[in-house]
Design a protein around this motif. Sequence first.
Motif, PDB file in Angstrom:
ATOM      1  N   SER A   1      13.870  63.597  34.454  1.00 36.53           N
ATOM      2  CA  SER A   1      12.709  62.728  34.591  1.00 36.53           C
ATOM      3  C   SER A   1      12.319  62.631  36.054  1.00 36.53           C
ATOM      4  O   SER A   1      13.161  62.628  36.943  1.00 36.53           O
ATOM      5  CB  SER A   1      13.025  61.332  34.050  1.00 36.53           C
ATOM      6  OG  SER A   1      11.892  60.499  34.151  1.00 36.53           O
TER       7      SER A   1
ATOM      8  N   LEU B   1      22.081  57.490  34.491  1.00 38.49           N
ATOM      9  CA  LEU B   1      21.008  57.897  35.389  1.00 38.49           C
ATOM     10  C   LEU B   1      21.673  58.534  36.598  1.00 38.49           C
ATOM     11  O   LEU B   1      22.364  57.864  37.356  1.00 38.49           O
ATOM     12  CB  LEU B   1      20.162  56.691  35.799  1.00 38.49           C
ATOM     13  CG  LEU B   1      19.528  55.906  34.648  1.00 38.49           C
ATOM     14  CD1 LEU B   1      18.784  54.688  35.175  1.00 38.49           C
ATOM     15  CD2 LEU B   1      18.619  56.791  33.823  1.00 38.49           C
ATOM     16  N   ASN B   2      21.492  59.837  36.748  1.00 36.47           N
ATOM     17  CA  ASN B   2      22.147  60.595  37.806  1.00 36.47           C
ATOM     18  C   ASN B   2      21.183  60.787  38.965  1.00 36.47           C
ATOM     19  O   ASN B   2      20.251  61.582  38.881  1.00 36.47           O
ATOM     20  CB  ASN B   2      22.626  61.942  37.259  1.00 36.47           C
ATOM     21  CG  ASN B   2      23.396  62.736  38.275  1.00 36.47           C
ATOM     22  OD1 ASN B   2      23.616  62.307  39.404  1.00 36.47           O
ATOM     23  ND2 ASN B   2      23.811  63.930  37.889  1.00 36.47           N
ATOM     24  N   THR B   3      21.423  60.070  40.062  1.00 40.76           N
ATOM     25  CA  THR B   3      20.521  60.115  41.217  1.00 40.76           C
ATOM     26  C   THR B   3      20.976  61.094  42.289  1.00 40.76           C
ATOM     27  O   THR B   3      20.319  61.227  43.311  1.00 40.76           O
ATOM     28  CB  THR B   3      20.378  58.718  41.855  1.00 40.76           C
ATOM     29  OG1 THR B   3      21.597  58.354  42.502  1.00 40.76           O
ATOM     30  CG2 THR B   3      20.006  57.662  40.813  1.00 40.76           C
TER      31      THR B   3
ATOM     32  N   ILE C   1      24.872  51.132  30.897  1.00 46.91           N
ATOM     33  CA  ILE C   1      24.210  52.170  31.682  1.00 46.91           C
ATOM     34  C   ILE C   1      25.032  52.503  32.923  1.00 46.91           C
ATOM     35  O   ILE C   1      25.414  51.616  33.683  1.00 46.91           O
ATOM     36  CB  ILE C   1      22.798  51.716  32.110  1.00 46.91           C
ATOM     37  CG1 ILE C   1      21.931  51.472  30.873  1.00 46.91           C
ATOM     38  CG2 ILE C   1      22.148  52.743  33.041  1.00 46.91           C
ATOM     39  CD1 ILE C   1      20.550  50.951  31.172  1.00 46.91           C
TER      40      ILE C   1
ATOM     41  N   ILE D   1      25.095  54.392  36.575  1.00 46.25           N
ATOM     42  CA  ILE D   1      24.242  54.860  37.664  1.00 46.25           C
ATOM     43  C   ILE D   1      25.122  55.717  38.568  1.00 46.25           C
ATOM     44  O   ILE D   1      26.076  55.218  39.166  1.00 46.25           O
ATOM     45  CB  ILE D   1      23.646  53.693  38.481  1.00 46.25           C
ATOM     46  CG1 ILE D   1      22.929  52.676  37.591  1.00 46.25           C
ATOM     47  CG2 ILE D   1      22.740  54.233  39.598  1.00 46.25           C
ATOM     48  CD1 ILE D   1      21.655  53.151  36.950  1.00 46.25           C
TER      49      ILE D   1
ATOM     50  N   VAL E   1      20.482  61.460  32.278  1.00 43.49           N
ATOM     51  CA  VAL E   1      19.148  61.762  32.792  1.00 43.49           C
ATOM     52  C   VAL E   1      19.256  62.152  34.266  1.00 43.49           C
ATOM     53  O   VAL E   1      19.750  61.385  35.082  1.00 43.49           O
ATOM     54  CB  VAL E   1      18.189  60.562  32.639  1.00 43.49           C
ATOM     55  CG1 VAL E   1      16.800  60.913  33.165  1.00 43.49           C
ATOM     56  CG2 VAL E   1      18.112  60.116  31.186  1.00 43.49           C
TER      57      VAL E   1
ATOM     58  N   LEU F   1      17.843  62.522  37.695  1.00 42.38           N
ATOM     59  CA  LEU F   1      16.771  61.984  38.530  1.00 42.38           C
ATOM     60  C   LEU F   1      16.785  62.618  39.915  1.00 42.38           C
ATOM     61  O   LEU F   1      15.751  62.774  40.537  1.00 42.38           O
ATOM     62  CB  LEU F   1      16.903  60.460  38.660  1.00 42.38           C
ATOM     63  CG  LEU F   1      16.835  59.672  37.353  1.00 42.38           C
ATOM     64  CD1 LEU F   1      17.126  58.205  37.614  1.00 42.38           C
ATOM     65  CD2 LEU F   1      15.493  59.850  36.685  1.00 42.38           C
TER      66      LEU F   1
ATOM     67  N   GLY G   1      18.351  51.618  40.997  1.00 40.54           N
ATOM     68  CA  GLY G   1      18.688  51.756  39.578  1.00 40.54           C
ATOM     69  C   GLY G   1      19.602  50.643  39.112  1.00 40.54           C
ATOM     70  O   GLY G   1      19.420  50.083  38.019  1.00 40.54           O
TER      71      GLY G   1
END
Length: 173
Positions: free
Chosen positions: A116, A67-69, A3, A5, A90, A92, A15
């Motif tokens: 999401s 997971l793209n913050t 994964i 981040i 995704v 975020l 994350g």
Amino acid sequence: MKIGIVGIGGLGTMGIKLASALGHEVVAVSSSDKKVELAKEKGALHYVDTSSPASINSHNNSLDLILNTVSAPHNLMTYLGLLSTNGTLVQLGAVAAPLQFYQFPLLAQRKSIAGSMVGGMKSLQECVDFCVEKDIYPDIEIVDASKVDEIFINLSKANAGGLRYVLDIEASF
């Protein structure tokens, strides 16, 4: 899973902690090498500096999930190359401007982009319970209102420490 981040700020560091505690191989992704130590301290095993082609190439087509913050305009194409076939990016971090990308990598390698926000009460409670069980907490600094301007200026540049700031209303009066 492997994964990635993206964005090593307050949400990104959480994350990293959560994905690591769930037993995943975590790759922190940032636009410079300034947060390598922070990311590894939080549980990342690898680090991708997107300003370095060699760093990007070392993880091309290797991530199952990203997971793209990041909540500022940025180029998604950098991250799509990191995804493996059938991988999903995704979103975020909420970005007010349109994000652009070429769809060919999505088609040719069955990559996906999803979004999401927060799940329902049940999934939120499960996450809180998991955090308590694994001793995972956000990195916070409690401040009074006199520091708001200073914090805003610091956060507009970068969140170097991955902190979330909590305003103590009572101490502000």
